[in-house]
Design a protein around this motif. Structure first.
Motif, PDB file in Angstrom:
ATOM      1  N   UNK A 187      -4.839  -4.998   4.050  1.00 42.40           N
ATOM      2  CA  UNK A 187      -4.000  -5.591   5.093  1.00 42.40           C
ATOM      3  C   UNK A 187      -2.642  -6.035   4.542  1.00 42.40           C
ATOM      4  N   UNK A 188      -2.544  -6.214   3.209  1.00 43.90           N
ATOM      5  CA  UNK A 188      -1.238  -6.572   2.638  1.00 43.90           C
ATOM      6  C   UNK A 188      -0.652  -5.412   1.828  1.00 43.90           C
ATOM      7  N   UNK A 189      -1.297  -5.065   0.723  1.00 47.51           N
ATOM      8  CA  UNK A 189      -0.708  -4.055  -0.184  1.00 47.51           C
ATOM      9  C   UNK A 189      -0.535  -2.699   0.501  1.00 47.51           C
ATOM     10  N   UNK A 190      -1.619  -2.182   1.082  1.00 45.25           N
ATOM     11  CA  UNK A 190      -1.516  -0.846   1.681  1.00 45.25           C
ATOM     12  C   UNK A 190      -0.685  -0.886   2.960  1.00 45.25           C
ATOM     13  N   UNK A 191      -0.822  -1.960   3.725  1.00 44.51           N
ATOM     14  CA  UNK A 191      -0.044  -2.062   4.967  1.00 44.51           C
ATOM     15  C   UNK A 191       1.455  -2.046   4.647  1.00 44.51           C
ATOM     16  N   UNK A 192       1.822  -2.584   3.477  1.00 45.17           N
ATOM     17  CA  UNK A 192       3.248  -2.644   3.111  1.00 45.17           C
ATOM     18  C   UNK A 192       3.814  -1.255   2.840  1.00 45.17           C
ATOM     19  N   UNK A 193       2.970  -0.337   2.410  1.00 48.22           N
ATOM     20  CA  UNK A 193       3.523   0.982   2.082  1.00 48.22           C
ATOM     21  C   UNK A 193       3.296   2.027   3.177  1.00 48.22           C
ATOM     22  N   UNK A 194       2.393   1.743   4.131  1.00 47.75           N
ATOM     23  CA  UNK A 194       2.141   2.738   5.176  1.00 47.75           C
ATOM     24  C   UNK A 194       3.120   2.527   6.335  1.00 47.75           C
ATOM     25  N   UNK A 195       3.700   3.617   6.797  1.00 46.62           N
ATOM     26  CA  UNK A 195       4.715   3.499   7.859  1.00 46.62           C
ATOM     27  C   UNK A 195       4.109   3.339   9.246  1.00 46.62           C
ATOM     28  N   UNK A 196       2.783   3.461   9.333  1.00 46.28           N
ATOM     29  CA  UNK A 196       2.088   3.198  10.599  1.00 46.28           C
ATOM     30  C   UNK A 196       1.206   1.968  10.442  1.00 46.28           C
ATOM     31  N   UNK A 197       0.117   1.944  11.228  1.00 45.33           N
ATOM     32  CA  UNK A 197      -0.793   0.796  11.156  1.00 45.33           C
ATOM     33  C   UNK A 197      -1.996   1.145  10.295  1.00 45.33           C
ATOM     34  N   UNK A 198      -2.308   0.295   9.335  1.00 46.19           N
ATOM     35  CA  UNK A 198      -3.539   0.501   8.562  1.00 46.19           C
ATOM     36  C   UNK A 198      -4.299  -0.813   8.529  1.00 46.19           C
ATOM     37  N   UNK A 199      -5.621  -0.720   8.800  1.00 52.76           N
ATOM     38  CA  UNK A 199      -6.432  -1.934   8.891  1.00 52.76           C
ATOM     39  C   UNK A 199      -7.734  -1.776   8.125  1.00 52.76           C
ATOM     40  N   UNK A 200      -8.237  -2.892   7.663  1.00 50.93           N
ATOM     41  CA  UNK A 200      -9.492  -2.913   6.906  1.00 50.93           C
ATOM     42  C   UNK A 200     -10.662  -3.267   7.823  1.00 50.93           C
ATOM     43  N   UNK A 201     -11.764  -2.516   7.684  1.00 50.57           N
ATOM     44  CA  UNK A 201     -12.997  -2.845   8.419  1.00 50.57           C
ATOM     45  C   UNK A 201     -14.085  -3.166   7.414  1.00 50.57           C
ATOM     46  N   UNK A 202     -14.604  -4.379   7.463  1.00 50.88           N
ATOM     47  CA  UNK A 202     -15.614  -4.746   6.462  1.00 50.88           C
ATOM     48  C   UNK A 202     -16.977  -4.125   6.788  1.00 50.88           C
ATOM     49  N   UNK A 203     -17.198  -3.843   8.068  1.00 51.67           N
ATOM     50  CA  UNK A 203     -18.446  -3.156   8.414  1.00 51.67           C
ATOM     51  C   UNK A 203     -18.213  -2.287   9.642  1.00 51.67           C
ATOM     52  N   UNK A 204     -19.288  -1.621  10.058  1.00 51.53           N
ATOM     53  CA  UNK A 204     -19.144  -0.660  11.149  1.00 51.53           C
ATOM     54  C   UNK A 204     -18.721  -1.341  12.454  1.00 51.53           C
ATOM     55  N   UNK A 205     -19.161  -2.576  12.652  1.00 52.73           N
ATOM     56  CA  UNK A 205     -18.810  -3.262  13.902  1.00 52.73           C
ATOM     57  C   UNK A 205     -17.340  -3.629  13.930  1.00 52.73           C
ATOM     58  N   UNK A 206     -16.826  -4.023  12.776  1.00 53.66           N
ATOM     59  CA  UNK A 206     -15.395  -4.299  12.724  1.00 53.66           C
ATOM     60  C   UNK A 206     -14.628  -2.990  12.945  1.00 53.66           C
ATOM     61  N   UNK A 207     -15.177  -1.883  12.459  1.00 52.80           N
ATOM     62  CA  UNK A 207     -14.571  -0.577  12.713  1.00 52.80           C
ATOM     63  C   UNK A 207     -14.472  -0.321  14.209  1.00 52.80           C
ATOM     64  N   UNK A 208     -15.563  -0.611  14.915  1.00 52.91           N
ATOM     65  CA  UNK A 208     -15.574  -0.422  16.376  1.00 52.91           C
ATOM     66  C   UNK A 208     -14.562  -1.352  17.049  1.00 52.91           C
ATOM     67  N   UNK A 209     -14.543  -2.613  16.630  1.00 48.37           N
ATOM     68  CA  UNK A 209     -13.580  -3.555  17.226  1.00 48.37           C
ATOM     69  C   UNK A 209     -12.148  -3.091  17.002  1.00 48.37           C
ATOM     70  N   UNK A 210     -11.896  -2.559  15.816  1.00 47.16           N
ATOM     71  CA  UNK A 210     -10.544  -2.069  15.527  1.00 47.16           C
ATOM     72  C   UNK A 210     -10.206  -0.876  16.410  1.00 47.16           C
ATOM     73  N   UNK A 211     -11.176   0.001  16.631  1.00 42.86           N
ATOM     74  CA  UNK A 211     -10.938   1.135  17.544  1.00 42.86           C
ATOM     75  C   UNK A 211     -10.526   0.590  18.910  1.00 42.86           C
ATOM     76  N   UNK A 212     -11.283  -0.398  19.399  1.00 45.10           N
ATOM     77  CA  UNK A 212     -10.970  -0.982  20.712  1.00 45.10           C
ATOM     78  C   UNK A 212      -9.551  -1.562  20.717  1.00 45.10           C
ATOM     79  N   UNK A 213      -9.182  -2.259  19.643  1.00 42.89           N
ATOM     80  CA  UNK A 213      -7.845  -2.864  19.572  1.00 42.89           C
ATOM     81  C   UNK A 213      -6.758  -1.789  19.506  1.00 42.89           C
ATOM     82  N   UNK A 214      -6.994  -0.805  18.637  1.00 36.87           N
ATOM     83  CA  UNK A 214      -5.961   0.217  18.437  1.00 36.87           C
ATOM     84  C   UNK A 214      -5.774   1.087  19.675  1.00 36.87           C
ATOM     85  N   UNK A 215      -6.840   1.267  20.451  1.00 38.58           N
ATOM     86  CA  UNK A 215      -6.761   2.147  21.621  1.00 38.58           C
ATOM     87  C   UNK A 215      -6.344   1.388  22.884  1.00 38.58           C
ATOM     88  N   UNK A 216      -6.252   0.059  22.772  1.00 39.02           N
ATOM     89  CA  UNK A 216      -5.966  -0.742  23.980  1.00 39.02           C
ATOM     90  C   UNK A 216      -4.558  -0.461  24.492  1.00 39.02           C
TER      91      UNK A 216
END
Ligand code: B1M
Length: 216
Positions: A187-216
């Motif tokens: 969320x800090x180091x990689x996000x600083x170098x990626x020109x789009x959005x990059x997010x960390x998911x600690x587990x599969x459910x956070x992955x799903x929540x991020x999908x919901x957020x990113x697709x909203x």
């Protein structure tokens, strides 16, 4: 042993004789996802600790991984496909180049696809070129990369730079997961170098929540 402990022990021992019967019994008391989270993953955690401390050799880890896969495959039809088929968006998912670990990635696939998304699961050891190709071919909305080795975190970094170079970063948000990553690194180091959005998911459910957020 309680049923819960027995299931965890089966994963540690890589023992699938009578596994289905134990899973059937567990299904009478709780949902499939809880069995995975409470019981089976507890077993995988012990395997990781035993392997990490040199008390378990690789072939036995593999046997545990196979038992885990069988158990998850047996439970998959019992998971509620809430909003399945709703076509909420497409995730192209891969374990990165040089990495064979796929149990976590496949759990992400099951959970995200059971919640209305299309998941294109490319498998293991995928070079960034294959990920990009699949993303273009399937019109991906999000790219998901999984990796468990420390060196995979560096591969992920290179992959993000490659997406930048190809001018895809602004179009393609990325979710990263796997045991070797940390939230600040993504969320800090990689996000600083990626020109789009990059997010960390600690587990599969956070992955799903991020999908919901990113697709909203
Ligand atoms: Co390996 N292995 N392994 N291994 N293995 C680890 C990762 C290790 C930490 C073990 C240890 O030393 N304690 C260690 C890495 C050390 C490091 O890099 N610093 C290690 C090693 C060293 C290796 C080898 C190099 C061993 C060797 O050959 N000498 C070798 C690697 C080969 C290679 O990749 N090139 C190797 C091989 C294997 C097996 C093949 C035997 C087997 C994998 C079988 C398979 O996956 N088909 C295996 C296993 C099983 C493990 C451990 C024990 C368990 C991994 C696992 O399945 N966990 C692991 C120890 C550990 O992680 N503590 C270990 C359960 C799984 C559900 O969790 O994958 O973290 P996880 O997924 C979670 C989250 O991380 C997240 O959601 C998932 C579910 O909630 N998540 C995402 C994951 N990806 C995501 C993506 C997302 C979102 C969330 O969006 C995109």
């Amino acid at each position: 042993l309680s049923l819960s402990e027995r299931l965890a022990r089966r994963i540690v021992d890589g023992n699938d004789k009578g596994l289905d019967a134990d899973l059937d019994e567990a299904l009478t008391t709780k949902p499939a996802l809880d069995i995975i989270n409470d019981d089976l993953l507890a077993g995988m955690k012990t395997v990781g600790e035993l392997f990490g401390s040199g008390q378990m050799q690789l072939p036995f880890v593999l046997q545990s991984a196979e038992t885990m896969k069988k158990a998850v495959a047996y439970l998959e039809p019992h998971m509620d496909a809430s909003e399945a088929g709703a076509g909420k968006g497409t995730l192209v998912l891969a374990t990165v180049k040089g990495d064979v670990h796929d149990i976590g990635k496949n759990l992400v696939d099951i959970i995200v696809s059971n919640n209305g998304y299309t998941v294109v699961n490319l498998g293991i050891k995928q070079p960034v070129s294959a990920i990009v190709e699949a993303a273009e071919q399937h019109g991906a909305d999000v790219i998901g990369m999984s990796g468990l080795l420390v060196k995979s975190t560096l591969v992920m970094k290179d992959n993000l730079l490659e997406l930048n170079d190809r001018g895809l970063a602004r179009k393609l948000p990325v979710i990263l997961g796997g045991a070797a990553l940390t939230r600040p690194f993504v969320d800090q180091d990689l996000a600083a170098l990626y020109e789009g959005t990059v997010r960390y998911a600690k587990d599969a459910f956070e992955g799903l929540n991020l999908m919901d957020t990113l697709m909203a």
